[in-house]
Design a protein around this motif. Structure first.
Motif, short mmCIF file in Angstrom:
data_model
loop_
_atom_site.label_atom_id
_atom_site.label_comp_id
_atom_site.label_asym_id
_atom_site.label_seq_id
_atom_site.Cartn_x
_atom_site.Cartn_y
_atom_site.Cartn_z
N ALA A 13 0.65 -1.50 0.23
CA ALA A 13 0.17 0.00 -0.36
C ALA A 13 0.60 1.48 -0.07
N VAL A 14 2.20 1.59 0.45
CA VAL A 14 2.95 2.48 0.80
C VAL A 14 4.57 2.35 -0.94
N THR A 15 4.60 3.16 -0.22
CA THR A 15 6.53 2.99 -1.15
C THR A 15 6.75 3.40 0.24
N PRO A 16 8.11 1.69 0.93
CA PRO A 16 9.02 2.00 1.14
C PRO A 16 9.49 3.52 1.34
N GLN A 17 9.59 4.58 2.56
CA GLN A 17 10.15 4.86 2.70
C GLN A 17 10.85 5.46 4.64
N SER A 18 9.72 6.10 4.95
CA SER A 18 10.40 5.90 6.46
C SER A 18 10.11 5.24 7.29
N THR A 19 11.12 3.57 7.50
CA THR A 19 11.15 2.98 8.04
C THR A 19 10.83 3.76 9.44
N ILE A 20 9.84 2.87 10.71
CA ILE A 20 9.82 3.39 11.58
C ILE A 20 10.25 1.55 12.20
N ILE A 21 9.72 0.81 12.30
CA ILE A 21 10.51 -0.39 13.18
C ILE A 21 11.27 -0.81 12.47
N GLU A 22 11.92 -1.79 12.53
CA GLU A 22 13.17 -2.60 12.26
C GLU A 22 14.05 -3.84 12.81
N ALA A 23 13.99 -4.97 12.76
CA ALA A 23 14.39 -5.64 13.59
C ALA A 23 14.70 -6.84 12.32
N ARG A 24 15.98 -6.73 13.40
CA ARG A 24 17.16 -8.06 12.52
C ARG A 24 17.91 -9.15 13.01
N HIS A 25 17.39 -10.01 12.81
CA HIS A 25 17.76 -11.03 13.15
C HIS A 25 17.20 -11.93 14.86
N ILE A 26 16.19 -11.50 14.91
CA ILE A 26 15.32 -11.53 16.34
C ILE A 26 15.39 -13.21 16.30
N SER A 27 15.48 -13.80 17.19
CA SER A 27 15.00 -14.88 17.66
C SER A 27 14.95 -14.74 19.81
N GLN A 28 14.15 -15.90 19.78
CA GLN A 28 14.06 -16.16 21.16
C GLN A 28 13.57 -17.20 21.14
N ARG A 29 15.00 -17.36 22.88
CA ARG A 29 14.40 -19.30 23.18
C ARG A 29 14.70 -18.77 25.06
N GLU A 37 15.65 -26.39 26.30
CA GLU A 37 15.69 -25.27 25.35
C GLU A 37 14.57 -25.46 24.32
N LEU A 38 13.94 -24.37 23.84
CA LEU A 38 12.50 -24.14 23.35
C LEU A 38 12.72 -22.80 22.47
N THR A 39 13.72 -23.10 20.52
CA THR A 39 13.31 -21.87 20.39
C THR A 39 11.51 -21.59 19.28
N VAL A 40 11.76 -20.33 19.88
CA VAL A 40 10.02 -19.88 19.26
C VAL A 40 10.07 -18.85 18.84
N LEU A 41 11.40 -18.25 18.34
CA LEU A 41 11.88 -17.26 16.92
C LEU A 41 13.01 -17.13 16.87
N HIS A 42 12.67 -17.36 15.55
CA HIS A 42 14.44 -17.91 15.07
C HIS A 42 14.99 -17.16 13.82
N ASP A 43 15.97 -16.08 13.78
CA ASP A 43 16.39 -15.56 12.46
C ASP A 43 15.47 -14.26 11.91
N ILE A 44 14.54 -13.71 12.78
CA ILE A 44 13.12 -13.28 11.72
C ILE A 44 13.31 -10.96 11.44
N SER A 45 13.63 -11.17 10.37
CA SER A 45 13.84 -10.08 10.36
C SER A 45 12.44 -9.34 9.60
N PHE A 46 12.53 -7.89 9.58
CA PHE A 46 10.65 -7.09 9.34
C PHE A 46 10.96 -6.12 9.31
N ASN A 47 10.99 -4.96 8.19
CA ASN A 47 10.45 -3.85 8.64
C ASN A 47 9.25 -3.28 8.54
N LEU A 48 9.00 -2.25 9.39
CA LEU A 48 7.34 -1.15 9.54
C LEU A 48 7.27 -0.13 8.48
N TYR A 49 7.13 0.16 7.96
CA TYR A 49 7.07 1.99 6.73
C TYR A 49 6.56 2.56 7.40
#
Length: 148
Positions: A13-29, A37-49
């Motif tokens: 819906a939008v042209t990526p211009q201004s990044t609000i949130i940038e998540a890089r290589h998020i993992s949660q154990r 050990e329980l891995t819930v998130l593995h190497d998630i990257s995400f941008n919200l514009y």
């Protein structure tokens, strides 16, 4: 059925211009009581514009709430980084508010006091948080129930 690359691009819906949130290589154990050990998130990257609306879908227990808590700065990811408007989060994200699926109101507070709670925790002056809370209460159709 294959969706053409051009079709996928047209769904944004939008042209990526201004990044609000940038998540890089998020993992949660997490470590369970039995030391496994329980891995819930593995190497998630995400941008919200700016101007973008995003839905995060997944089955129960897939890690959606954990990911949102990491984006909100409520939990520190085991690995990876989250930035809000270019600044790495070191605590609660000032630009995110979460409404949890489970009942999370303080039953001893009024509607208005519950709405003001997060603003008060941020140290917002009483007059400003009262105005914002009343505006929000009006917006969702609870006008007249502020003291309930």
């Amino acid at each position: 059925m294959t969706i053409a690359k051009e079709t996928i691009r047209s769904l944004r819906a939008v042209t990526p211009q201004s990044t609000i949130i940038e998540a890089r290589h998020i993992s949660q154990r997490f470590t369970a009581d039995n030391s496994t050990e329980l891995t819930v998130l593995h190497d998630i990257s995400f941008n919200l514009y700016e101007g973008e609306i995003v839905a995060i879908l997944g089955r129960s227990g897939a890690g959606k709430s954990t990911f949102l808590r990491a984006l909100a700065g409520l939990v520190k990811p085991t690995s990876g980084t989250v930035k809000y408007r270019g600044e790495t989060l070191t605590g609660p994200n000032p630009g995110i508010a979460l409404v949890f699926q489970t009942f999370a109101l303080m039953p001893w507070l009024t509607v208005q006091d519950n709405v003001e709670l997060g603003l008060k925790a941020r140290g917002m002056p009483k007059a400003k948080r009262t105005k914002l809370a009343l505006d929000a209460i009006d917006m969702i159709g609870l006008d007249g129930f502020e003291s309930a």
